[in-house]
Design a protein around this motif. Structure first.
Motif, PDB file in Angstrom:
ATOM      1  N   THR A   1       0.833  -1.202   0.000  1.00 45.09           N
ATOM      2  CA  THR A   1       0.000   0.000   0.000  1.00 45.09           C
ATOM      3  C   THR A   1       0.870   1.255   0.000  1.00 45.09           C
ATOM      4  OG1 THR A   1      -1.797  -1.107   1.179  1.00 45.09           O
ATOM      5  CG2 THR A   1      -1.756   1.301   1.283  1.00 45.09           C
ATOM      6  N   ALA A   2       1.948   1.233   0.787  1.00 46.99           N
ATOM      7  CA  ALA A   2       2.858   2.377   0.857  1.00 46.99           C
ATOM      8  C   ALA A   2       3.555   2.614  -0.476  1.00 46.99           C
ATOM      9  CB  ALA A   2       3.900   2.151   1.955  1.00 46.99           C
ATOM     10  N   LEU A   3       3.676   1.565  -1.270  1.00 45.32           N
ATOM     11  CA  LEU A   3       4.351   1.673  -2.574  1.00 45.32           C
ATOM     12  C   LEU A   3       3.364   1.739  -3.724  1.00 45.32           C
ATOM     13  CD1 LEU A   3       7.252  -0.901  -2.006  1.00 45.32           C
ATOM     14  CD2 LEU A   3       7.390   1.601  -1.964  1.00 45.32           C
ATOM     15  N   ASP A   4       2.096   1.993  -3.401  1.00 46.99           N
ATOM     16  CA  ASP A   4       1.052   2.124  -4.427  1.00 46.99           C
ATOM     17  C   ASP A   4       1.012   0.927  -5.376  1.00 46.99           C
ATOM     18  OD1 ASP A   4       0.326   4.726  -3.503  1.00 46.99           O
ATOM     19  OD2 ASP A   4       2.033   5.558  -4.576  1.00 46.99           O
ATOM     20  N   THR A   5       1.099  -0.264  -4.805  1.00 44.66           N
ATOM     21  CA  THR A   5       1.027  -1.475  -5.612  1.00 44.66           C
ATOM     22  C   THR A   5       0.257  -2.526  -4.839  1.00 44.66           C
ATOM     23  OG1 THR A   5       2.347  -3.059  -6.910  1.00 44.66           O
ATOM     24  CG2 THR A   5       3.228  -2.410  -4.755  1.00 44.66           C
ATOM     25  N   SER A   6       0.330  -3.773  -5.245  1.00 43.13           N
ATOM     26  CA  SER A   6      -0.407  -4.837  -4.564  1.00 43.13           C
ATOM     27  C   SER A   6       0.535  -5.964  -4.171  1.00 43.13           C
ATOM     28  CB  SER A   6      -1.502  -5.394  -5.488  1.00 43.13           C
ATOM     29  OG  SER A   6      -0.911  -6.060  -6.601  1.00 43.13           O
ATOM     30  N   VAL A   7       0.094  -6.774  -3.232  1.00 43.66           N
ATOM     31  CA  VAL A   7       0.882  -7.938  -2.835  1.00 43.66           C
ATOM     32  C   VAL A   7       1.071  -8.856  -4.032  1.00 43.66           C
ATOM     33  CG1 VAL A   7       0.864 -10.037  -1.458  1.00 43.66           C
ATOM     34  CG2 VAL A   7       0.198  -7.878  -0.424  1.00 43.66           C
ATOM     35  N   GLU A   8       0.025  -8.981  -4.839  1.00 41.86           N
ATOM     36  CA  GLU A   8       0.101  -9.841  -6.013  1.00 41.86           C
ATOM     37  C   GLU A   8       1.255  -9.444  -6.929  1.00 41.86           C
ATOM     38  OE1 GLU A   8      -3.350 -10.492  -3.962  1.00 41.86           O
ATOM     39  OE2 GLU A   8      -2.734  -8.565  -4.808  1.00 41.86           O
ATOM     40  N   GLU A   9       1.447  -8.134  -7.079  1.00 44.46           N
ATOM     41  CA  GLU A   9       2.547  -7.656  -7.917  1.00 44.46           C
ATOM     42  C   GLU A   9       3.886  -7.971  -7.264  1.00 44.46           C
ATOM     43  OE1 GLU A   9       2.755  -6.235 -10.959  1.00 44.46           O
ATOM     44  OE2 GLU A   9       0.628  -6.704 -11.188  1.00 44.46           O
ATOM     45  N   LEU A  10       3.988  -7.777  -5.971  1.00 40.79           N
ATOM     46  CA  LEU A  10       5.257  -7.990  -5.275  1.00 40.79           C
ATOM     47  C   LEU A  10       5.674  -9.456  -5.234  1.00 40.79           C
ATOM     48  CD1 LEU A  10       4.942  -5.512  -2.245  1.00 40.79           C
ATOM     49  CD2 LEU A  10       6.177  -5.181  -4.393  1.00 40.79           C
ATOM     50  N   VAL A  11       4.708 -10.355  -5.096  1.00 39.57           N
ATOM     51  CA  VAL A  11       5.047 -11.779  -5.044  1.00 39.57           C
ATOM     52  C   VAL A  11       4.764 -12.474  -6.370  1.00 39.57           C
ATOM     53  CG1 VAL A  11       4.642 -11.908  -2.574  1.00 39.57           C
ATOM     54  CG2 VAL A  11       2.790 -12.481  -4.153  1.00 39.57           C
ATOM     55  N   ARG A  12       4.374 -11.663  -7.368  1.00 44.11           N
ATOM     56  CA  ARG A  12       4.125 -12.186  -8.706  1.00 44.11           C
ATOM     57  C   ARG A  12       3.029 -13.248  -8.744  1.00 44.11           C
ATOM     58  NH1 ARG A  12       8.992 -10.200  -8.563  1.00 44.11           N
ATOM     59  NH2 ARG A  12       9.873  -9.133 -10.367  1.00 44.11           N
ATOM     60  N   VAL A  13       1.980 -12.979  -7.988  1.00 36.97           N
ATOM     61  CA  VAL A  13       0.792 -13.824  -8.046  1.00 36.97           C
ATOM     62  C   VAL A  13      -0.288 -12.987  -8.733  1.00 36.97           C
ATOM     63  CG1 VAL A  13      -1.027 -14.977  -6.729  1.00 36.97           C
ATOM     64  CG2 VAL A  13       1.339 -15.089  -5.953  1.00 36.97           C
ATOM     65  N   LYS A  14      -0.768 -13.448  -9.861  1.00 34.90           N
ATOM     66  CA  LYS A  14      -1.732 -12.682 -10.629  1.00 34.90           C
ATOM     67  C   LYS A  14      -3.019 -12.487  -9.847  1.00 34.90           C
ATOM     68  CE  LYS A  14      -4.207 -12.649 -15.045  1.00 34.90           C
ATOM     69  NZ  LYS A  14      -4.488 -13.415 -16.288  1.00 34.90           N
ATOM     70  N   GLU A  15      -3.495 -11.237  -9.820  1.00 39.15           N
ATOM     71  CA  GLU A  15      -4.758 -10.944  -9.136  1.00 39.15           C
ATOM     72  C   GLU A  15      -5.909 -11.469  -9.982  1.00 39.15           C
ATOM     73  OE1 GLU A  15      -6.655 -10.627  -6.618  1.00 39.15           O
ATOM     74  OE2 GLU A  15      -6.068  -8.626  -5.964  1.00 39.15           O
ATOM     75  N   GLU A  16      -6.756 -12.274  -9.367  1.00 42.43           N
ATOM     76  CA  GLU A  16      -7.903 -12.816 -10.074  1.00 42.43           C
ATOM     77  C   GLU A  16      -9.149 -12.642  -9.221  1.00 42.43           C
ATOM     78  OE1 GLU A  16      -7.179 -16.879 -11.003  1.00 42.43           O
ATOM     79  OE2 GLU A  16      -5.688 -16.437 -12.563  1.00 42.43           O
ATOM     80  N   PHE A  17     -10.207 -12.153  -9.816  1.00 48.36           N
ATOM     81  CA  PHE A  17     -11.476 -12.008  -9.111  1.00 48.36           C
ATOM     82  C   PHE A  17     -12.402 -13.101  -9.623  1.00 48.36           C
ATOM     83  CE2 PHE A  17      -9.840  -7.587  -9.292  1.00 48.36           C
ATOM     84  CZ  PHE A  17      -9.656  -7.406  -7.930  1.00 48.36           C
TER      85      PHE A  17
END
Length: 214
Positions: free
Chosen positions: A77-93
């Motif tokens: 959140t502090a880096l204006d991104t998502s956990v998915e991006e940081l751990v390279r797990v694609k966000e899927e809804f």
């Protein structure tokens, strides 16, 4: 522990956090550092925004410490991104997730495994996941807005909540306001399997696992 458990990667199940470096490449630490540099932010700015210490952020970037899910989400959140991006797990809804399509990832040398059970749609108000923790693991000491629910599916743990200690065994649950100081510790000689459901305001998931050394 599920046989599909592997080190930090796009798996199908859970997450971890330990004060030892993960053995993946590129590492979470290097990804966080690269993102911070790209935004022109200092360690101090990220630490203040994530409500973590400068020393902890520095250790994460150098892979000396590995963040738990909550602290990782705070950093994201502090880096204006998502956990998915940081751990390279694609966000899927997906509203429906078959067991064999569940996303998982692990953080830390202790291979804490996280199984994602959602989110089903963008803007969801809570985050469900299953966490597998090894014997002796202690979460960070937390206190933040929101609420959390935990159902202990297997193993034993000690849950510290605002001065009270609850000794939990398989089948026990706990549900509380996360503004109360809390943390937990695996006390049995086998790993725990924990179902967590927490609210996800700006600090998403900052309740589960109550664990993050600041």
């Amino acid at each position: 522990m599920p046989s599909k458990k592997t080190p930090l990667s796009n798996q199908s199940s859970s997450d971890r956090s330990v004060s030892t470096p993960p053995d993946t490449s590129p590492t979470i630490g290097s990804t966080i550092r690269k993102r911070r540099k790209a935004l022109g932010k200092t360690l101090s700015e990220v630490a203040q925004s994530a409500e973590l210490t400068i020393g902890f952020i520095s250790q994460v970037e150098r892979n000396i410490s590995s963040p738990s899910v909550s602290s990782l989400m705070a950093i994201a959140t502090a880096l204006d991104t998502s956990v998915e991006e940081l751990v390279r797990v694609k966000e899927e809804f997906r509203e429906y997730i078959p067991a064999n399509r569940r996303q998982t990832y692990a953080i830390g040398a202790d291979n804490r495994l996280y199984e994602r059970l959602g989110p089903g749609f963008s803007g969801a108000l809570f985050y469900p996941l299953i966490v597998h923790r090894p014997p002796g693991h202690e979460s960070e000491h937390m206190c933040h807005p929101g609420e959390v629910f935990c159902y202990l599916m297997a193993g034993e743990m000690e849950y510290h909540l605002d001065g009270e200690i609850f000794r939990m065994s398989a089948g026990d649950t706990i549900h509380h306001n996360t503004e109360k100081p809390h943390f937990s510790r695996v006390t049995g000689d086998i790993e725990t399997t924990e179902l967590w459901v927490s609210t996800t305001p700006s600090r998403a998931l900052s309740s589960s696992l109550g664990a993050f050394s600041r």
